[in-house]
Design an enzyme around this catalytic site. Sequence first.
Site, PDB file in Angstrom:
ATOM      1  N   GLY A   1      40.373  31.727  30.331  1.00 43.12           N
ATOM      2  CA  GLY A   1      39.972  31.349  31.684  1.00 43.12           C
ATOM      3  C   GLY A   1      38.913  32.261  32.263  1.00 43.12           C
ATOM      4  N   CYS A   2      39.049  33.548  32.031  1.00 39.89           N
ATOM      5  CA  CYS A   2      38.086  34.507  32.585  1.00 39.89           C
ATOM      6  C   CYS A   2      36.727  34.358  31.912  1.00 39.89           C
ATOM      7  CB  CYS A   2      38.618  35.933  32.455  1.00 39.89           C
ATOM      8  SG  CYS A   2      40.081  36.222  33.479  1.00 39.89           S
ATOM      9  N   THR A   3      36.735  34.022  30.634  1.00 42.77           N
ATOM     10  CA  THR A   3      35.472  33.779  29.940  1.00 42.77           C
ATOM     11  C   THR A   3      34.795  32.550  30.546  1.00 42.77           C
ATOM     12  OG1 THR A   3      36.264  34.799  27.906  1.00 42.77           O
ATOM     13  CG2 THR A   3      34.405  33.265  27.714  1.00 42.77           C
TER      14      THR A   3
ATOM     15  N   GLU B   1      40.813  39.526  33.638  1.00 41.35           N
ATOM     16  CA  GLU B   1      40.661  40.219  32.356  1.00 41.35           C
ATOM     17  C   GLU B   1      39.478  39.682  31.561  1.00 41.35           C
ATOM     18  OE1 GLU B   1      43.538  41.240  28.560  1.00 41.35           O
ATOM     19  OE2 GLU B   1      43.981  39.474  29.763  1.00 41.35           O
TER      20      GLU B   1
END
Length: 159
Positions: free
Chosen positions: A45-47, A40
């Site tokens: 975490g994805c950033t 997402e």
Amino acid sequence: MTHLNQGDLAPDFTLPRDDGSVFTLSAHRGKRVVLFFYPEDDSGGCTDENVEFSNLLDEYEAAGAVLQGISPDDIAKHQKFRAKYDLRIPLVADPERQAIEAYGLWQLKKLYGREFMGLIRTSFIIGTDGKIERIIRAARIKGHAAKVLEALREKTASA
């Protein structure tokens, strides 16, 4: 559910990218391709993961690879995410999970005792012949991009 292994032909797909272009895996035959699937846009975490891959883009290119991020988010969300964090890699939008499911990454997950379907964060190194050379699950988000780059360099050195 699809289960892919090292040595399998990577499933081909064509999907839109947030920069207005399209990404077709088979169009990159003859080059190594690194696909990193993440759940997402704009989550912690994805950033972190996208920033790390973006910061290492020059090193991936120096190793002769095409680097591509993919998530189930749509084009508009990708565009906001890339602009907010100044990410250098155009992102593939897969809201219908065409590539995500072809790679067997839409699975049952458990978090805090709750079960739900979601994307399993995974990176694939696809060889010049279109076959999967490495499958790397992200056990830890921080450092995952560097771990994938190290695996890519090992493959490049042994070729």
